[in-house]
Design an enzyme around this catalytic site. Structure first.
Site, PDB file in Angstrom:
ATOM      1  N   HIS A  66       2.639  -5.432  -4.440  1.00  0.00           N
ATOM      2  CA  HIS A  66       1.358  -6.129  -4.365  1.00  0.00           C
ATOM      3  C   HIS A  66       0.362  -5.462  -5.303  1.00  0.00           C
ATOM      4  O   HIS A  66      -0.039  -4.314  -5.087  1.00  0.00           O
ATOM      5  CB  HIS A  66       0.810  -6.108  -2.939  1.00  0.00           C
ATOM      6  CG  HIS A  66       1.637  -6.885  -1.963  1.00  0.00           C
ATOM      7  ND1 HIS A  66       1.593  -6.669  -0.608  1.00  0.00           N
ATOM      8  CD2 HIS A  66       2.515  -7.905  -2.153  1.00  0.00           C
ATOM      9  CE1 HIS A  66       2.414  -7.501   0.000  1.00  0.00           C
ATOM     10  NE2 HIS A  66       2.986  -8.261  -0.918  1.00  0.00           N
TER      11      HIS A  66
ATOM     12  N   THR B  90       0.821  -1.206   0.000  1.00  0.00           N
ATOM     13  CA  THR B  90       0.000   0.000   0.000  1.00  0.00           C
ATOM     14  C   THR B  90       0.860   1.263   0.000  1.00  0.00           C
ATOM     15  O   THR B  90       1.705   1.441   0.861  1.00  0.00           O
ATOM     16  CB  THR B  90      -0.915   0.008   1.241  1.00  0.00           C
ATOM     17  OG1 THR B  90      -1.605  -1.228   1.316  1.00  0.00           O
ATOM     18  CG2 THR B  90      -1.911   1.150   1.155  1.00  0.00           C
TER      19      THR B  90
END
Length: 353
Positions: free
Chosen positions: A197, A172
């Site tokens: 990710h 994130t």
């Protein structure tokens, strides 16, 4: 009693606003304080309702989500989770939104609508709770000043470092952090491998965008790609990426597999492979992200002789992965994002302490 997370839902579809509002209300930690059909209405409601988190549709009439973010974040920075379509245009706008300050995104379902919607709402609830903890204050800074600093890193001589490999993990907030770092790398930089990710379909576009900005070549990795000076390989969404050694050079292997720490690709998988095959020739970097993926792999790298650093709390969107990596002992020190590129170059020329 812990205060609920106040959410404002922004979407041009009344049906979608209703679905999101009802779906988010299933979590007792979340309170939808309002909704808006376009960014102009949203602007007034943000001031009046003071939400903690926004959900924002990527594609809207009058002003799309990206334009809205570019106007909002310098004036009134808030954690934003984008609701994205999986169309080619939707992916492009989603990456633009991450560049403009969005914390994360969820994708609208395209098949099996009932189950897909259930899964999307579950993911959205989780990401809203994560976003509520995110640090977005730095977006209030002068973005032009930050941009003007790109590539100002001194182009130090990287003698005797052609056999080195830089290994980066992020989640994130990582797309912005990665961009800030690698756009400062000179084209003579040793090979870089990155796991961010991100779902399948987004990593190729992410790599292509970075390739337009960097002195180094950036590409989405495929099995057999060689790790070499001047090249950055991005792990493909939905596949684990590992570093292997073939004769006198390093290359990557990308294969499907079960999620590790909830992710595929996984930073742990990449870093464990670097510990096995690169050892003291590696420099490990842990960037902003939620959870602990990569911490154990980074510790294995350090035990194998690698030099490792992690992003500091003040410059992280989410100080999760770097914190765990540092506390576990995998990262030697915490470094601010603005100084990260220079520190990586320094470590490439140093021996292990």
């Amino acid at each position: 009693m812990t205060a609920k997370i106040k959410v404002l839902v922004i979407d041009d579809s009344a049906l979608v606003r209703q679905i999101l509002t009802q779906g988010l209300a299933l979590d007792p930690a979340i309170e939808v304080v309002g909704s808006a059909g376009d960014p102009y209405i949203a602007r007034d409601k943000i001031v009046r309702l003071q939400p903690d988190v926004l959900t924002l549709d990527v594609e809207m009439p009058r002003m799309d989500g990206v334009d809205f973010l570019r106007r909002l974040m310098p004036q009134y920075p808030l954690p934003v989770v984008m609701v994205s379509s999986l169309t080619q245009k939707g992916k492009q706008i989603t990456l633009d939104a991450l560049d403009a300050g969005a914390v994360d995104f969820v994708s609208k379902p395209t098949t099996d609508m009932a189950q897909g919607l259930k899964n999307m709402l579950q993911e959205l609830r989780a990401k809203i709770k994560m976003a509520a903890t995110a640090n977005v204050a730095h977006w209030k800074a002068d973005r032009r000043a930050v941009t003007s600093q790109l590539r100002t890193i001194e182009r130090r001589a990287l003698a005797e470092s052609t056999d080195k490999v830089v290994v980066i993990g992020a989640s994130t907030g990582g797309t912005e952090a990665i961009r800030k770092i690698i756009t400062r790398f000179p084209e003579t930089m040793p090979g870089v491998v990155i796991v961010q990710h991100m779902p399948a379909g987004f990593t190729r576009m992410f790599a292509e965008r970075l390739n337009q900005l960097c002195a180094m070549e950036v590409k989405e990795a495929v099995s057999g790609d060689r790790i070499m000076p001047g090249r950055i390989l991005i792990g493909p969404g939905g596949l684990h990426m590992e570093v292997t050694r073939s004769g006198g050079h390093y290359q990557v292997r990308c294969e499907a597999g079960p999620t590790v720490k909830g992710h595929c690709p996984s930073v742990d998988v990449l870093m464990h492979s670097a510990a096995r095959h690169v050892g003291a020739n590696a420099v490990g970097v842990m960037l902003t992200g939620m959870g602990s993926d990569g911490a154990e792999g980074m510790l294995a790298m350090r035990k194998a002789g690698a030099r490792n650093i992690a992003q500091d709390e003040a410059s992280c969107v989410v100080f999760g992965m770097p914190r765990v990596a540092y506390e576990l002992g995998g990262a030697e020190s915490l470094v601010s994002l603005d100084h990260m590129a220079g520190r990586i170059v320094d470590l490439l020329g140093e021996r292990k302490i």
